[in-house]
Design an enzyme around this catalytic site. Structure first.
Site: not given
Length: 339
Positions: A275, A217, A11, A278-279, A126-127, A252, A100, A210
């Site tokens: 959910d 975000r 993408f 660990g969201h 950013d995660e 979301n 990877t 979820y």
């Protein structure tokens, strides 16, 4: 200038290839991509006949192939988009993400160091910062925050970032890192939130959200991201990290409702599912550094970007309809059917 773009059939990588060939038509770009489930060679059709573009199918962990390419092509710049990137998939199978995202990065940097590239750029996320509380809108991710990854995916990306900075200090490799917020736009694989919701809404299928949908975000239009990376590889300071954020924070549920409104569908299609483990609650980037040093700011408002994105998916049904079959559909059913 000759640039190696890894993961360029995905993408963001593909959008970067398009952006660079348009902005710098004299540059030569080689795309290395293993064409896993989210890499689509058809995405690159618009540039396959461009004499300044070359595609090579291969894995970034294949040291023999990678070193051979560096020997033959004499790259000036490496931009590493190659990554497994879906959090749910990392929870299912962490191993492929470590291979990877960490070992692939090592291989590319070993070759970059061996053949003396002028810049190695790592495309991060950013995660790696973990998350922020929903009730503290005054808090934002800054480049000097500690890395507190929450998922196998973000942990693998944080590990890669640490490795990149270690190669800079140990070997003097000229590196930069960017950490972006959630991207959206054309050619995004339809398991991600926005294209998934567009696809389901158009088919009058349930839109799985979820938990309660309150997770926030920061949304960044992909072309704005590509412009930022272009500026970093040309003018960014070696050894520095740059956060790239969209100033478009949305829950979301807000995103899903916006999509339904745009395509004229009922909110009755929304269905709340169990959910994610660990969201993370909230992501929000402070892009002050890249603005102050390089003059970059996001140019696309979310309302404009989401409209352009929806229009693209409406105009390019054949691209995503061909993807939604076989292995992807099995994965989709496995993730959502029992929630």
């Amino acid at each position: 200038m000759k640039i190696l773009v890894t993961g360029g059939a995905g993408f963001i990588g593909a959008n970067f290839v398009f952006y660079m060939l348009d902005k710098h038509p004299e540059y030569d770009i080689l795309c290395l991509d293993s064409l896993t489930y989210c890499g689509n060679i058809k995405t690159l059709e618009p540039v396959m006949d461009n004499p300044h573009f070359k595609f090579v199918k291969g894995d970034v962990t294949d040291r023999k192939l990678v070193f051979q390419l560096f020997e033959e092509e004499k790259f000036d710049v490496v931009v590493n988009f190659a990554a497994e990137s879906h959090v749910d998939r990392s929870i299912e199978d962490p191993g492929v993400f470590l291979r990877t995202n960490i070992l692939g990065t090592q291989t590319l940097m070993d070759a970059s160091n061996e053949y003396g590239v002028a810049r190695y750029h790592q495309v991060g996320t950013d995660e790696v910062y973990g998350d922020l509380p929903l009730d503290r809108p005054d808090l934002f991710f800054t480049e000097d925050m500690p890395l507190t990854a929450s998922s196998p995916y973000s942990a693998s990306k944080a590990s890669a970032d640490l490795l990149v900075m270690a190669y800079h200090r140990t070997y003097g490799l000229p590196v930069t890192i960017s950490r972006c917020s959630n991207n959206y736009g054309p050619y995004q694989f339809p398991e991600k939130l926005i294209p998934l919701m567009i696809k389901n809404a158009l088919a009058d299928e349930k839109l799985p959200v979820y938990g309660t949908g309150e997770n926030v975000r920061d949304w960044l239009y992909v072309k704005d991201h590509c412009k930022a990376i272009d500026m970093i590889i040309h003018d960014g300071k070696v050894g520095e990290v740059y956060n790239i954020g969209g100033h478009n924070e949305k829950s979301n549920l807000e995103v899903v409702r916006t999509i339904l409104k745009q395509v004229g569908k009922s909110e009755d299609l929304i269905t709340f599912v169990g959910d994610r483990k660990g969201h993370d609650l909230r992501y929000a980037i402070d892009p002050t550094k890249i603005h102050d040093e390089l003059g970059w700011l996001p140019e696309t408002r979310f309302d404009d970007g989401i409209r352009q994105t929806i229009d693209w998916y409406l105009d390019n049904r054949s691209w995503w309809e061909e993807i939604i079959s076989g292995e992807y559909q099995e994965y989709y059913d496995r993730m959502y059917s029992n929630r």
